[in-house]
Design a protein around this motif. Sequence first.
Motif, PDB file in Angstrom:
ATOM      1  N   LEU A 107       0.836  -1.207   0.000  1.00 19.78           N
ATOM      2  CA  LEU A 107       0.000   0.000   0.000  1.00 19.78           C
ATOM      3  C   LEU A 107       0.868   1.255   0.000  1.00 19.78           C
ATOM      4  O   LEU A 107       0.611   2.209  -0.750  1.00 19.78           O
ATOM      5  CB  LEU A 107      -0.927  -0.001   1.213  1.00 19.78           C
ATOM      6  N   LEU A 108       1.905   1.270   0.805  1.00 21.59           N
ATOM      7  CA  LEU A 108       2.808   2.423   0.847  1.00 21.59           C
ATOM      8  C   LEU A 108       3.557   2.579  -0.474  1.00 21.59           C
ATOM      9  O   LEU A 108       3.726   3.696  -0.972  1.00 21.59           O
ATOM     10  CB  LEU A 108       3.770   2.302   2.023  1.00 21.59           C
ATOM     11  N   GLU A 109       3.991   1.462  -1.060  1.00 21.57           N
ATOM     12  CA  GLU A 109       4.670   1.518  -2.357  1.00 21.57           C
ATOM     13  C   GLU A 109       3.728   2.045  -3.437  1.00 21.57           C
ATOM     14  O   GLU A 109       4.122   2.849  -4.284  1.00 21.57           O
ATOM     15  CB  GLU A 109       5.204   0.134  -2.734  1.00 21.57           C
ATOM     16  N   TRP A 110       2.470   1.583  -3.413  1.00 21.81           N
ATOM     17  CA  TRP A 110       1.474   2.074  -4.365  1.00 21.81           C
ATOM     18  C   TRP A 110       1.306   3.581  -4.208  1.00 21.81           C
ATOM     19  O   TRP A 110       1.241   4.317  -5.193  1.00 21.81           O
ATOM     20  CB  TRP A 110       0.139   1.357  -4.150  1.00 21.81           C
ATOM     21  N   SER A 111       1.231   4.039  -2.969  1.00 16.95           N
ATOM     22  CA  SER A 111       1.050   5.468  -2.700  1.00 16.95           C
ATOM     23  C   SER A 111       2.187   6.286  -3.301  1.00 16.95           C
ATOM     24  O   SER A 111       1.948   7.299  -3.962  1.00 16.95           O
ATOM     25  CB  SER A 111       0.993   5.726  -1.187  1.00 16.95           C
ATOM     26  N   ILE A 112       3.400   5.843  -3.090  1.00 18.09           N
ATOM     27  CA  ILE A 112       4.566   6.564  -3.611  1.00 18.09           C
ATOM     28  C   ILE A 112       4.558   6.559  -5.136  1.00 18.09           C
ATOM     29  O   ILE A 112       4.776   7.588  -5.780  1.00 18.09           O
ATOM     30  CB  ILE A 112       5.867   5.954  -3.047  1.00 18.09           C
ATOM     31  N   ALA A 113       4.260   5.409  -5.718  1.00 24.56           N
ATOM     32  CA  ALA A 113       4.271   5.288  -7.182  1.00 24.56           C
ATOM     33  C   ALA A 113       3.188   6.134  -7.845  1.00 24.56           C
ATOM     34  O   ALA A 113       3.363   6.609  -8.967  1.00 24.56           O
ATOM     35  CB  ALA A 113       4.100   3.822  -7.583  1.00 24.56           C
ATOM     36  N   HIS A 114       2.069   6.332  -7.156  1.00 22.03           N
ATOM     37  CA  HIS A 114       0.935   7.026  -7.774  1.00 22.03           C
ATOM     38  C   HIS A 114       0.763   8.478  -7.344  1.00 22.03           C
ATOM     39  O   HIS A 114      -0.166   9.140  -7.807  1.00 22.03           O
ATOM     40  CB  HIS A 114      -0.348   6.233  -7.519  1.00 22.03           C
ATOM     41  N   LEU A 115       1.640   8.977  -6.490  1.00 23.70           N
ATOM     42  CA  LEU A 115       1.523  10.382  -6.064  1.00 23.70           C
ATOM     43  C   LEU A 115       1.473  11.361  -7.228  1.00 23.70           C
ATOM     44  O   LEU A 115       0.621  12.258  -7.224  1.00 23.70           O
ATOM     45  CB  LEU A 115       2.660  10.747  -5.106  1.00 23.70           C
ATOM     46  N   PRO A 116       2.331  11.234  -8.239  1.00 23.34           N
ATOM     47  CA  PRO A 116       2.245  12.191  -9.353  1.00 23.34           C
ATOM     48  C   PRO A 116       0.891  12.135 -10.077  1.00 23.34           C
ATOM     49  O   PRO A 116       0.349  13.164 -10.473  1.00 23.34           O
ATOM     50  CB  PRO A 116       3.375  11.766 -10.297  1.00 23.34           C
ATOM     51  N   HIS A 117       0.334  10.937 -10.217  1.00 22.34           N
ATOM     52  CA  HIS A 117      -0.962  10.785 -10.881  1.00 22.34           C
ATOM     53  C   HIS A 117      -2.078  11.399 -10.039  1.00 22.34           C
ATOM     54  O   HIS A 117      -3.004  12.020 -10.575  1.00 22.34           O
ATOM     55  CB  HIS A 117      -1.254   9.306 -11.151  1.00 22.34           C
ATOM     56  N   ASP A 119      -1.679  13.837  -7.831  1.00 24.45           N
ATOM     57  CA  ASP A 119      -1.501  15.291  -7.912  1.00 24.45           C
ATOM     58  C   ASP A 119      -2.093  15.846  -9.202  1.00 24.45           C
ATOM     59  O   ASP A 119      -2.770  16.876  -9.196  1.00 24.45           O
ATOM     60  CB  ASP A 119      -0.017  15.666  -7.806  1.00 24.45           C
ATOM     61  N   ALA A 120      -1.840  15.156 -10.317  1.00 25.06           N
ATOM     62  CA  ALA A 120      -2.369  15.607 -11.609  1.00 25.06           C
ATOM     63  C   ALA A 120      -3.891  15.534 -11.630  1.00 25.06           C
ATOM     64  O   ALA A 120      -4.556  16.459 -12.124  1.00 25.06           O
ATOM     65  CB  ALA A 120      -1.777  14.759 -12.735  1.00 25.06           C
ATOM     66  N   ALA A 121      -4.460  14.473 -11.098  1.00 21.35           N
ATOM     67  CA  ALA A 121      -5.918  14.336 -11.062  1.00 21.35           C
ATOM     68  C   ALA A 121      -6.542  15.419 -10.192  1.00 21.35           C
ATOM     69  O   ALA A 121      -7.574  15.999 -10.559  1.00 21.35           O
ATOM     70  CB  ALA A 121      -6.300  12.944 -10.540  1.00 21.35           C
ATOM     71  N   ARG A 122      -5.933  15.736  -9.080  1.00 22.27           N
ATOM     72  CA  ARG A 122      -6.452  16.796  -8.205  1.00 22.27           C
ATOM     73  C   ARG A 122      -6.398  18.150  -8.902  1.00 22.27           C
ATOM     74  O   ARG A 122      -7.344  18.941  -8.813  1.00 22.27           O
ATOM     75  CB  ARG A 122      -5.654  16.853  -6.904  1.00 22.27           C
ATOM     76  N   ALA A 123      -5.272  18.417  -9.571  1.00 22.34           N
ATOM     77  CA  ALA A 123      -5.143  19.702 -10.283  1.00 22.34           C
ATOM     78  C   ALA A 123      -6.194  19.806 -11.385  1.00 22.34           C
ATOM     79  O   ALA A 123      -6.830  20.865 -11.557  1.00 22.34           O
ATOM     80  CB  ALA A 123      -3.737  19.840 -10.870  1.00 22.34           C
ATOM     81  N   GLU A 124      -6.401  18.733 -12.120  1.00 24.35           N
ATOM     82  CA  GLU A 124      -7.422  18.736 -13.188  1.00 24.35           C
ATOM     83  C   GLU A 124      -8.813  18.946 -12.600  1.00 24.35           C
ATOM     84  O   GLU A 124      -9.606  19.733 -13.107  1.00 24.35           O
ATOM     85  CB  GLU A 124      -7.367  17.411 -13.956  1.00 24.35           C
ATOM     86  N   TYR A 125      -9.118  18.267 -11.529  1.00 22.84           N
ATOM     87  CA  TYR A 125     -10.408  18.407 -10.853  1.00 22.84           C
ATOM     88  C   TYR A 125     -10.617  19.833 -10.374  1.00 22.84           C
ATOM     89  O   TYR A 125     -11.668  20.440 -10.578  1.00 22.84           O
ATOM     90  CB  TYR A 125     -10.481  17.432  -9.685  1.00 22.84           C
ATOM     91  N   ASP A 126      -9.589  20.382  -9.699  1.00 24.17           N
ATOM     92  CA  ASP A 126      -9.691  21.749  -9.182  1.00 24.17           C
ATOM     93  C   ASP A 126      -9.889  22.751 -10.301  1.00 24.17           C
ATOM     94  O   ASP A 126     -10.631  23.728 -10.153  1.00 24.17           O
ATOM     95  CB  ASP A 126      -8.445  22.106  -8.353  1.00 24.17           C
ATOM     96  N   THR A 127      -9.240  22.535 -11.450  1.00 23.69           N
ATOM     97  CA  THR A 127      -9.395  23.423 -12.601  1.00 23.69           C
ATOM     98  C   THR A 127     -10.826  23.363 -13.125  1.00 23.69           C
ATOM     99  O   THR A 127     -11.420  24.397 -13.440  1.00 23.69           O
ATOM    100  CB  THR A 127      -8.392  23.040 -13.718  1.00 23.69           C
ATOM    101  N   ARG A 128     -11.374  22.165 -13.213  1.00 23.79           N
ATOM    102  CA  ARG A 128     -12.762  22.009 -13.689  1.00 23.79           C
ATOM    103  C   ARG A 128     -13.754  22.652 -12.734  1.00 23.79           C
ATOM    104  O   ARG A 128     -14.763  23.190 -13.159  1.00 23.79           O
ATOM    105  CB  ARG A 128     -13.108  20.525 -13.831  1.00 23.79           C
ATOM    106  N   ARG A 129     -13.482  22.601 -11.448  1.00 22.25           N
ATOM    107  CA  ARG A 129     -14.411  23.121 -10.431  1.00 22.25           C
ATOM    108  C   ARG A 129     -14.288  24.624 -10.234  1.00 22.25           C
ATOM    109  O   ARG A 129     -15.154  25.225  -9.614  1.00 22.25           O
ATOM    110  CB  ARG A 129     -14.181  22.414  -9.099  1.00 22.25           C
ATOM    111  N   ALA A 130     -13.202  25.204 -10.732  1.00 19.46           N
ATOM    112  CA  ALA A 130     -12.970  26.649 -10.518  1.00 19.46           C
ATOM    113  C   ALA A 130     -13.887  27.507 -11.369  1.00 19.46           C
ATOM    114  O   ALA A 130     -14.400  27.197 -12.358  1.00 19.46           O
ATOM    115  CB  ALA A 130     -11.516  26.989 -10.820  1.00 19.46           C
TER     116      ALA A 130
END
Length: 130
Positions: A107-117, A119-130
């Motif tokens: 689970l921790l390894e998955w978290s580290i591997a997917h952090l960039p994804h 972050d990108a999904a959150r930024a895209e979501y925040d842009t759509r919601r703005a």
Amino acid sequence: MAKNSGPESAQAQDAQPQDACRTREVLDIVGDKWSLLVVRTLKDGPLRFTQLKRSIDGISQRMLTVTLRGLERDGILSRTVHNVMPPHVSYELTPMGATLRDATAPLLEWSIAHLPHIDAARAEYDTRRA
């Protein structure tokens, strides 16, 4: 689907409803970010409080103290007081704590591997919601 065998699966099959409710207590440990980070940090052996605090980014002294006490109470780690001058305390995983480390490492390894994804999904979501 193949049926699991062995003592763990037999115990799981024999679990009573109250046991299922009690598993929430264990999931509270697994779901707590500080507990998992402490367990991961202790993977290579015992550490002193200050070493743990330095190794876990963002944890306060108070939160580390609370987390260590909880993990000690649950039998996940042991606390050893060394009679030296000045006295110091070290913490290390118990055998049960080592099994928690092994179970949560993916689970921790998955978290580290997917952090960039994430972050990108959150930024895209925040842009759509703005």
